[in-house]
Design an enzyme around this catalytic site. Sequence first.
Site, PDB file in Angstrom:
ATOM      1  N   CYS A   1       0.828  -1.204   0.000  1.00  0.00           N
ATOM      2  CA  CYS A   1       0.000   0.000   0.000  1.00  0.00           C
ATOM      3  C   CYS A   1       0.866   1.258   0.000  1.00  0.00           C
ATOM      4  CB  CYS A   1      -0.946  -0.021   1.190  1.00  0.00           C
ATOM      5  SG  CYS A   1      -2.116  -1.400   1.094  1.00  0.00           S
ATOM      6  N   THR A   2       2.004   1.202   0.671  1.00  0.00           N
ATOM      7  CA  THR A   2       2.924   2.338   0.657  1.00  0.00           C
ATOM      8  C   THR A   2       3.476   2.538  -0.753  1.00  0.00           C
ATOM      9  OG1 THR A   2       3.487   2.049   2.987  1.00  0.00           O
ATOM     10  CG2 THR A   2       5.081   3.242   1.619  1.00  0.00           C
TER      11      THR A   2
END
Length: 158
Positions: free
Chosen positions: A47-48
């Site tokens: 997600c980062t």
Amino acid sequence: MTTRLEPGTSAPDFTLVDQDERPVSLASLHGGNVILFFYPEAMTPGCTTEACDFRDSLAPLQAAGYTVLGISRDEPEKLRRFRERDGLTYDLLSDPDHAVHEAYGAWGEKLNYGKPVTGVLRSTFVIDGEGRIVQALYNVKATGHVARIRKLVGLDAA
């Protein structure tokens, strides 16, 4: 069975709070294009990567008339920390009961290490100024996904 949105259909309207607990509604963005991406959890590796790819492409996307919004089940406090930690310059919206995820078909059964689980289906939607779905991309990969979006919206050669 998870509902899937198709290009040409109306994008489900919603109002969610952002990382600063301010309400954001899709209707308030009517007239402009929106890229809405659903991701499983703030501050996790995949997600980062995805969030930072959107951050790094934000200037050309905004110049082309797009507002980028990320949606997860995380609470605003965690979204605020994620935004600050990674220098994200767009709003992150909190959908803790995953109602908006479900409306967009971004919640359902998937395989996790070979086992079926119910959760967030990493998905992205391009919505036009009239509130219609232009692109509905389900089960996308975090890496390389933003480059694909850039091509689909005409920022980069296909």
